[in-house]
Design a protein around this motif. Sequence first.
Motif: not given
Lengths: 709, 210
Positions: A268, A272-274
């Motif tokens: 992630x 997704x840039x978590x």
Amino acid sequence: MNWELIFGQIKWTSFVFAGMIENPSLSEAIASGAGSIAVLGALGTVVLLTVKGWWVPLWRDWLTSVDHKKVGIMYIVLALVMFARAVIEAALMRAQQLAATDGGGFLSADHFGQLFSTHGTIMIFFVAMPFITGLMNYVMPLQIGARDVSFPLLNAISLMLTMAGAVLIMVSLVVGQFSTGGWSAYPPFTGIEFSPGEGVDYWIWAVSLGSIGSTLTGLNFAVTIYKKRCPGMSLFRMPLFTWTTLCTSILMIFAMAPLTAATIMLALDRYAGFHFFTNGDGGNMMNYANLFWLFGHPEVYILILPAFGVWSEVVATYSSKRIYGYTSLVYATMCIAVLSFAVWLHHFFTMGQSANVNAIFGIATMIIGVPTGVKVYDWLLTMVGGRIRLTTAMLFHINFLLTFILGGMTGVLLANPGIDFQVHNTLFLVAHFHNMIIPGVLFGMFAAVQFWFPKAFGFRLHEGLGRASFWCFAPGFLLAFFPLYWLGMMGATRRTFTWSNPDYLPWFALAMLGAALILAGFAFMVMQIVVSVRRRAELAAPLGDPWDGRALEWSIPSPPPAWNFAVLPQVTARDAFYEAKKDGTAYRSPAAYEDIEVPRNTATAPLIGLFACAWAFGLVWHIWWLVIVSFVLIWAVVIARSFATHTEEIVPAATVKAANEAFLAAVRATPGVTRDQEMTAANRGRAIPESLEASAGALAAGAAVEVTR
Amino acid sequence: MSLSERLHPGINLAGTDPESHEAAEEVLFGFWIFLMSDLVLFAVLFATYAAMSVQGIAEGPRPAEVFDLTAAFLETLLLLFSSFAFGFAMLEMKYRENRRGVLGWLLVTGLLGAGFVGMELHDYYVMVTAHGATPQTSGFLSAYYLLTGTHALHVSSGLVWMAVMAVQVVVFGLSPAVKLRLMRLALFWHMLDVVWIGIFTFVYLYGVVS
């Protein structure tokens, strides 16, 4: 035309050969060579299968099979193939470090980084894990007198998921690069900021597939042992290998989830840039270290416990003695399994927690040495007064006792945080864990192959070549890894592709020599298998009991029929089969036979594996259409399977009877062999129990006990 | 008590032979173990959330600023009532072997579950649009979305499973295999309640209070 929609991030330059063409160097040549071997190996396999017409048997008898014995064999074949790659990588790294004074050497830093990452990842997840899983698959149901595991299809799915992960790693040889973050893949280095590109994604998805497979395996085996034991097989009558399988399964159920969580979080972060493990925005990489080792420490016991089980079986059988201290071995195994969850922090003493926390985990770590010590004494005392035969497996066992103790001692050293601060991240650590895993796990698996091979295939392995491989492996290991203790204490850091201290040179040279010996040992092992297959007629032991075995698996033919036991055995003691032989009650015809239900073959598992592999490949390269399509297909297969009704078939009682009576008749007609003749062509798999050898004359004719009714 | 009840009082199979009961026990035991390992996954996510909701705020909002307790309470009610409805489906299966009853209650369960997922998605929408609280904002929000998102994914896959089971009830009737699958789905569904109670208490209540 937007090619990225179709091919994701794959470009011409992603292929390993492009690097060689555009930027030729020795390092690139080696990378291309490895890629070529992978491609040629795959092509060669395809050609061989086509020429020999083996496609149909491969699909019909193996890939679609849910028989635990075939699943087990496929696991072990996978482990050996992956071992071949990872051991060559190890030798390459040794050669690089030998040649690398003052920036010399022939590998680029990046290539070296990929080598130690794939070597570690493969050795743990795709050699050691499939090896122990395959062995447990094959042996455990036979030892508890069961016809299969509780969930045969799930078992095949676990195998195919593991295989999908392994294929993904092999693909990374050809398409793209692998991670350079080591087998533990610590962020933030493995985050998107410092490792852009596909390397870490290969690691994430290969490991995730493997770990899901292992979770399901653990579940399956634990249920099998709790629910499928034959009548009379109480927990404390189970063979020790089964006990260790149970403990390992429990560890798998609990320990794999943190790994899955860690890989998902890392994914992630990257996709997704978590901010789980990033440097800023509230990310915290220390959480990764905790999650990873919350899996990673139990993992080493997942690997070693089945090996302990193997050692217990090997030493008892080749000493012709009942195992010394059975109960203490069981409790020691359980203690180790529980303690394994209380020590993970010793993998990062230097991370910055308080001294008291370090002290507690250091003490917990040292305590694990106690139950392990109990085991060592039990194995030693099993040999005392026994009739010891120095077979290949037994040589490996004695070697294990000697070297494993040394490795354990260095482990106790490392458990002291003060010492750990000095030698952490050096080759001392590398020497320590190889010292545990190679003589303990790997040689344990090799011993297991020598021991159970005749059970699985109906003929023994060539003993001379086995010993030759042992005499390469054992000193090879010592030479390859003991110098690393010295190097570590001299300050040589691990995972380093070049160095400038000339004092290192002789030690690296010794280590290289050791690596060469290990390679020779592996060559002898392959040769041993090839030669044994060729001479299978003279090595044949179809009657099932070549070593005067003790547990139930030796009471049935080799190889066992699909249903394992014609009639489920009734157990009244530990070492059930040995006791039966002694009392003269072995090989009796059962009073009656019944129809047996066996699961039908199904394409479900290989299809799930195929789509899972495609799904992971799509994720690695951001090929989103492939991700969606293969994800839907995986679940479509699962749902379609849930509508299948004829999943089992009946083996009629008459068939079972014919097969079993023919086997029993052959056993009765064959004179048994004593332990002196174990390695001769006279050994067809009928053993005279050691305790009855004195009266062997009367028994040898095979006039054994038939039931009159 | 009848023989089958004495053998396995906990298993809602009723009216089948002892052999089916014995086979059922193995299957259900396996599923309990699966749930256990699934709960380990949630435990790890909870632990991660516990650390990050305190230390991972960074520049982003704090828990109390983004959570809507009313919505979370309504979601709790929806999910618990859906479990209650599933209980009725299982009773219909055990005591009446009534296909229609089972299907009806499954439908109620599914609608309530879908309502839960819908409300949660709406929560996310509000958080993102009204508070700018995306998962990329901070470690705390990353952990929040992963924990609740994993739960929501479980509920959604439970809904798909439920739909498949409804079809199987129609196609196969209440055969032993179908019953066993429904029982496993029920266990799964109730486990998600337990996890949600943890999320409601620990994430929402505790988050708003502190």
